[in-house]
Motif scaffolding. Structure first.
Motif, PDB file in Angstrom:
ATOM      1  N   ILE A  20     -53.200   3.734  14.604  1.00 30.10           N
ATOM      2  CA  ILE A  20     -54.528   3.757  14.449  1.00 30.10           C
ATOM      3  C   ILE A  20     -55.434   3.337  15.347  1.00 30.10           C
ATOM      4  O   ILE A  20     -56.636   3.735  15.318  1.00 30.10           O
ATOM      5  N   THR A  21     -55.012   2.262  16.604  1.00 29.38           N
ATOM      6  CA  THR A  21     -55.590   2.634  17.380  1.00 29.38           C
ATOM      7  C   THR A  21     -55.085   2.710  19.096  1.00 29.38           C
ATOM      8  O   THR A  21     -54.007   2.893  18.798  1.00 29.38           O
ATOM      9  N   PHE A  22     -55.766   2.879  19.964  1.00 35.25           N
ATOM     10  CA  PHE A  22     -54.808   3.190  21.293  1.00 35.25           C
ATOM     11  C   PHE A  22     -55.133   2.820  22.255  1.00 35.25           C
ATOM     12  O   PHE A  22     -56.517   2.182  21.868  1.00 35.25           O
ATOM     13  N   PRO A  23     -54.307   2.598  23.856  1.00 28.28           N
ATOM     14  CA  PRO A  23     -54.439   2.090  24.540  1.00 28.28           C
ATOM     15  C   PRO A  23     -56.073   2.110  25.606  1.00 28.28           C
ATOM     16  O   PRO A  23     -55.509   3.937  25.777  1.00 28.28           O
ATOM     17  N   ALA A  24     -56.458   1.855  26.018  1.00 28.42           N
ATOM     18  CA  ALA A  24     -57.676   2.219  27.251  1.00 28.42           C
ATOM     19  C   ALA A  24     -56.462   3.040  27.946  1.00 28.42           C
ATOM     20  O   ALA A  24     -55.916   3.193  28.503  1.00 28.42           O
ATOM     21  N   GLN A  25     -57.419   4.852  28.344  1.00 32.76           N
ATOM     22  CA  GLN A  25     -56.269   5.366  29.164  1.00 32.76           C
ATOM     23  C   GLN A  25     -57.625   6.794  29.936  1.00 32.76           C
ATOM     24  O   GLN A  25     -58.295   6.752  28.520  1.00 32.76           O
ATOM     25  N   LEU A 256     -59.696   6.731  19.430  1.00 34.87           N
ATOM     26  CA  LEU A 256     -60.065   7.551  18.645  1.00 34.87           C
ATOM     27  C   LEU A 256     -60.262   8.294  16.667  1.00 34.87           C
ATOM     28  O   LEU A 256     -59.439   7.850  16.739  1.00 34.87           O
ATOM     29  N   GLY A 257     -60.940   8.372  16.135  1.00 33.41           N
ATOM     30  CA  GLY A 257     -60.949   8.843  14.888  1.00 33.41           C
ATOM     31  C   GLY A 257     -61.372   7.817  14.486  1.00 33.41           C
ATOM     32  O   GLY A 257     -61.354   8.089  12.910  1.00 33.41           O
ATOM     33  N   ALA A 258     -62.411   6.833  14.440  1.00 36.43           N
ATOM     34  CA  ALA A 258     -62.382   5.400  13.745  1.00 36.43           C
ATOM     35  C   ALA A 258     -63.737   5.824  12.504  1.00 36.43           C
ATOM     36  O   ALA A 258     -63.851   5.147  11.658  1.00 36.43           O
ATOM     37  N   ASP A 259     -64.184   6.699  13.192  1.00 42.08           N
ATOM     38  CA  ASP A 259     -65.382   7.524  12.846  1.00 42.08           C
ATOM     39  C   ASP A 259     -65.147   7.964  11.509  1.00 42.08           C
ATOM     40  O   ASP A 259     -66.001   9.179  10.568  1.00 42.08           O
ATOM     41  N   THR A 260     -64.008   8.697  10.539  1.00 41.68           N
ATOM     42  CA  THR A 260     -63.109   9.810   9.634  1.00 41.68           C
ATOM     43  C   THR A 260     -63.629   9.165   8.955  1.00 41.68           C
ATOM     44  O   THR A 260     -63.567   7.995   8.458  1.00 41.68           O
ATOM     45  N   LYS A 263     -60.275   6.906   8.831  1.00 39.18           N
ATOM     46  CA  LYS A 263     -60.462   5.849   9.900  1.00 39.18           C
ATOM     47  C   LYS A 263     -59.330   5.796  11.058  1.00 39.18           C
ATOM     48  O   LYS A 263     -58.808   5.027  11.551  1.00 39.18           O
ATOM     49  N   ARG A 264     -59.057   7.438  11.218  1.00 42.13           N
ATOM     50  CA  ARG A 264     -57.732   7.507  12.518  1.00 42.13           C
ATOM     51  C   ARG A 264     -58.393   8.118  12.524  1.00 42.13           C
ATOM     52  O   ARG A 264     -58.274   9.141  12.202  1.00 42.13           O
ATOM     53  N   ALA A 265     -57.042   8.597  13.501  1.00 42.56           N
ATOM     54  CA  ALA A 265     -57.434   9.836  13.746  1.00 42.56           C
ATOM     55  C   ALA A 265     -55.650  10.905  13.842  1.00 42.56           C
ATOM     56  O   ALA A 265     -54.938  10.262  13.316  1.00 42.56           O
ATOM     57  N   GLY A 266     -55.874  12.196  13.491  1.00 39.97           N
ATOM     58  CA  GLY A 266     -54.600  13.015  13.284  1.00 39.97           C
ATOM     59  C   GLY A 266     -53.405  12.825  14.535  1.00 39.97           C
ATOM     60  O   GLY A 266     -53.709  12.718  15.531  1.00 39.97           O
ATOM     61  N   GLN A 267     -52.294  13.175  13.868  1.00 42.96           N
ATOM     62  CA  GLN A 267     -51.050  13.103  14.946  1.00 42.96           C
ATOM     63  C   GLN A 267     -50.444  14.733  14.846  1.00 42.96           C
ATOM     64  O   GLN A 267     -51.291  15.661  13.884  1.00 42.96           O
ATOM     65  N   GLY A 296     -60.831  14.651   6.650  1.00 41.42           N
ATOM     66  CA  GLY A 296     -62.441  13.969   5.911  1.00 41.42           C
ATOM     67  C   GLY A 296     -63.791  14.296   6.506  1.00 41.42           C
ATOM     68  O   GLY A 296     -64.768  13.859   5.906  1.00 41.42           O
ATOM     69  N   GLN A 297     -64.015  14.465   8.176  1.00 41.34           N
ATOM     70  CA  GLN A 297     -65.087  14.036   7.870  1.00 41.34           C
ATOM     71  C   GLN A 297     -65.954  15.180   8.168  1.00 41.34           C
ATOM     72  O   GLN A 297     -67.480  15.378   7.125  1.00 41.34           O
TER      73      GLN A 297
END
Length: 301
Positions: A20-25, A256-260, A263-267, A296-297
């Motif tokens: 759902i979220t990612f480490p900063a990188q 990334l992807g939180a604004d969709t 609420k997540r990025a795709g894989q 759904g954007q």
């Protein structure tokens, strides 16, 4: 799961069980490298079982070393395809991982470390593919770069040329070289982007190339329809690929992807079946179309 919960890296046996979220990188240069990412993108869904939809076909996948390209290559291999993986030499380690995944599925992979911007690259790819396999059935134009800038004035001529050379000119040239070798029922699938429809203010040159890909897809589909060769495109939204940490700040990557709406990025694995659809007989009456895979954007656009 709430957005502020810790990242979830569980099984992908159910589609919602993805990070759902990612480490900063952040990676300092493009193309980004998948083996450096944390967590690694999910390129294979074990629940996807091939049924021979592309049995004994040959597909060229540009940018096939990682991200969406790797996921597509693996799905195609499950369906019985032998692959040609085109990538930059700096991506050799990722490309070898893709090759191993394809061979584990019982198919062959030809690795071609070729810069698509080089003069003669398209002819070289076609020649080596025909030498190895003797035919071409699908072209997956997937390679791309993006370089965010705060304004149009900040986009240098060098950046402008690089973005257009990789994203659309290379696609044009490779398609032109491949088409004489395609037969009725064969296909071309191009990777465009949600940026062609909902463009970000800091991706002006990238969005312009992705819009060009949409028009290229439609015009080429019209041109080739009489030959029975189909041309379509996929427009991804925010997908967890090496392009993300290679493009954005470490803080931006975290959400990334939180604004969709989802609420997540795709894989990457979530896009691969759509490429199979468009390359196989399942998509025999689909041409000149763009499939949107973006959480759904574009629902309200």
């Amino acid at each position: 799961m709430k957005r502020d919960d810790p990242p979830y890296y569980g099984s992908i046996t159910q589609c919602h069980e993805v990070p759902i979220t990612f480490p900063a990188q952040h990676q300092d240069r493009q193309p980004g490298l998948e083996y450096l990412m944390n967590p690694k993108p999910v390129y294979d869904n074990p629940n996807y079982i091939g049924t021979g939809k592309l049995k004994d076909k040959v597909a060229i996948v540009t940018g096939g070393d990682s991200g969406i390209g790797r996921a597509v290559a693996v799905a195609f291999a499950k369906e019985g395809t032998d692959l040609v993986i085109v990538f930059m030499k700096s991506e050799e380690r990722d490309a070898q991982t893709t090759k191993a995944a394809i061979e584990k599925l019982g198919r062959s992979a030809l690795l071609l470390p070729i810069d698509l911007r080089q003069h003669g690259a398209a002819d070289q790819i076609v020649a080596q593919t025909l030498e190895r396999y003797g035919k071409i059935n699908s072209l997956i134009n997937n390679a791309g770069v993006q370089f965010p800038q705060p304004s149009l004035e900040a986009i240098s001529d060098k950046q402008l040329e690089t973005t257009f050379d990789v994203n659309i000119k290379a696609m044009f040239r490779l398609s032109r070289a491949v088409i004489p070798h395609l037969q009725r029922g064969d296909s071309i699938v191009n990777t465009t982007s949600i940026q062609a429809y909902i463009a970000s203010r800091n991706l002006i040159d990238y969005a312009s190339t992705k819009g060009a890909i949409v028009s290229f897809t439609r015009a080429l589909a019209h041109s080739l329809a009489g030959q029975g060769i189909r041309v379509n495109a996929i427009a991804p939204g925010p997908i967890w690929t090496p392009l993300q940490p290679a493009s954005w700040s470490a803080d931006t990557v975290q959400t990334l992807g939180a604004d969709t709406p989802m609420k997540r990025a795709g894989q990457p694995y979530e896009l691969a079946p759509a490429y199979v659809l468009l390359a196989s007989d399942d998509g025999s009456y689909i041409t000149g179309q763009v499939i949107h895979i973006n959480g759904g954007q574009t629902m309200a656009s």
